[in-house]
Design a protein around this motif. Structure first.
Motif, PDB file in Angstrom:
ATOM      1  N   LYS A 126       0.860  -1.179   0.000  1.00 15.12           N
ATOM      2  CA  LYS A 126       0.000   0.000   0.000  1.00 15.12           C
ATOM      3  C   LYS A 126       0.895   1.227   0.000  1.00 15.12           C
ATOM      4  O   LYS A 126       1.803   1.339   0.843  1.00 15.12           O
ATOM      5  N   PHE A 127       0.698   2.128  -0.949  1.00 21.57           N
ATOM      6  CA  PHE A 127       1.474   3.368  -1.028  1.00 21.57           C
ATOM      7  C   PHE A 127       0.645   4.441  -0.346  1.00 21.57           C
ATOM      8  O   PHE A 127      -0.347   4.924  -0.881  1.00 21.57           O
ATOM      9  N   ALA A 130      -0.782   8.449  -0.528  1.00 28.08           N
ATOM     10  CA  ALA A 130      -0.316   8.505  -1.915  1.00 28.08           C
ATOM     11  C   ALA A 130      -0.098   9.924  -2.440  1.00 28.08           C
ATOM     12  O   ALA A 130       0.967  10.234  -2.984  1.00 28.08           O
ATOM     13  N   GLU A 131      -1.094  10.777  -2.311  1.00 23.59           N
ATOM     14  CA  GLU A 131      -0.943  12.124  -2.871  1.00 23.59           C
ATOM     15  C   GLU A 131       0.167  12.901  -2.194  1.00 23.59           C
ATOM     16  O   GLU A 131       0.954  13.587  -2.840  1.00 23.59           O
ATOM     17  N   ILE A 139       5.215   6.864  -7.257  1.00 23.64           N
ATOM     18  CA  ILE A 139       5.189   5.432  -7.562  1.00 23.64           C
ATOM     19  C   ILE A 139       6.201   5.103  -8.648  1.00 23.64           C
ATOM     20  O   ILE A 139       6.934   4.104  -8.551  1.00 23.64           O
ATOM     21  N   PRO A 153      -2.061   2.472  -4.259  1.00 22.27           N
ATOM     22  CA  PRO A 153      -2.050   3.834  -3.710  1.00 22.27           C
ATOM     23  C   PRO A 153      -3.354   4.162  -3.016  1.00 22.27           C
ATOM     24  O   PRO A 153      -4.445   3.885  -3.536  1.00 22.27           O
ATOM     25  N   THR A 154      -3.234   4.764  -1.845  1.00 17.52           N
ATOM     26  CA  THR A 154      -4.389   5.113  -1.026  1.00 17.52           C
ATOM     27  C   THR A 154      -4.089   6.420  -0.304  1.00 17.52           C
ATOM     28  O   THR A 154      -2.982   6.608   0.193  1.00 17.52           O
ATOM     29  N   TYR A 165      -3.473   7.428 -11.759  1.00 16.45           N
ATOM     30  CA  TYR A 165      -2.921   6.337 -10.956  1.00 16.45           C
ATOM     31  C   TYR A 165      -3.026   5.005 -11.697  1.00 16.45           C
ATOM     32  O   TYR A 165      -2.061   4.227 -11.763  1.00 16.45           O
ATOM     33  N   VAL A 171       0.775  -0.084 -10.670  1.00 21.74           N
ATOM     34  CA  VAL A 171      -0.393   0.037  -9.793  1.00 21.74           C
ATOM     35  C   VAL A 171      -1.330  -1.140 -10.020  1.00 21.74           C
ATOM     36  O   VAL A 171      -1.844  -1.341 -11.120  1.00 21.74           O
ATOM     37  N   VAL A 174      -6.422   0.773  -6.560  1.00 21.66           N
ATOM     38  CA  VAL A 174      -6.366   1.981  -5.739  1.00 21.66           C
ATOM     39  C   VAL A 174      -7.345   1.860  -4.582  1.00 21.66           C
ATOM     40  O   VAL A 174      -8.383   1.215  -4.695  1.00 21.66           O
TER      41      VAL A 174
END
Length: 206
Positions: A126-127, A130-131, A139, A153-154, A165, A171, A174
């Motif tokens: 899990k990234f 993310a933002e 990423i 990404p979360t 994304y 990826v 999401v």
């Protein structure tokens, strides 16, 4: 996702459910919008009961999120969770998931944490958030030296930036907290949850 299939969708609703009594209506609303999995976060007292309800009475693949301890791993799996997500990397959580045979997606924010995840045998992470970590560009930067890793990404992902994304080859899926936002759950607006789900699935299918 460590051999977990997401039912054909790359969208994982991230939900903090205040009342387990909403679980079935929520599940039906998501399913109607094309969603096939859900992450119920262990942020509310209702979480485990909601996981149990959805695992027993819906066709959604149910995961448990915000899992911080080995004990929570056990409770979530007993409730019916089919995969585990955590906001950060914990070797204790990862090891317990591996011991009980449930796929785990730990959170990472740095190359050091990602390398630790790989050493623990994890290749899907899990990234998060993310933002704040650079979004798709962050990423891309990490997937250079870690080409074998898939990211979920979360945090800060929305319908507006979703396509960016999903366009990243690294990826897998999401985390989508906007689909069943707290205000929609509070007002019982399941029609809007279905509408948002449909819109997100349409973007993912492009």
């Amino acid at each position: 996702m460590n051999d977990v299939q997401l039912g054909g969708t790359r969208i994982i609703p991230v939900v903090a459910l205040p009342d387990a009594g909403l679980a079935l209506d929520l599940g039906q609303a998501l399913w109607a919008g094309g969603i096939r999995t859900i992450e119920i976060t262990l942020r509310t007292p209702a979480a485990l009961a909601a996981i149990a309800t959805l695992a027993e009475q819906s066709d959604l693949l149910v995961g448990a999120g915000t899992v911080l301890t080995a004990e929570q791993v056990e409770l979530a799996v007993e409730a019916g969770a089919k995969y585990i997500l955590s906001p950060g990397f914990s070797s204790t959580v990862v090891r317990r998931c591996q011991e009980v045979g449930v796929p785990v997606i730990p959170g990472i924010a740095t190359a050091t944490e990602l390398q630790a995840a790989l050493e623990a045998g994890v290749t899907t992470v899990k990234f998060f958030p993310a933002e704040q970590l650079g979004g798709p560009a962050g990423i891309r930067a990490l997937s250079g030296p870690f080409g074998q890793v898939k990211f979920v990404p979360t945090g800060g992902v929305s319908l507006a930036n979703l396509a960016g994304y999903l366009a990243e080859p690294a990826v897998l899926a999401v985390g989508a907290s906007w689909l069943a936002a707290p205000d929609l759950l509070a007002s019982g607006d399941f029609a809007e949850i279905t509408r948002r789900s449909t819109a997100a699935v349409e973007v993912a299918a492009r």
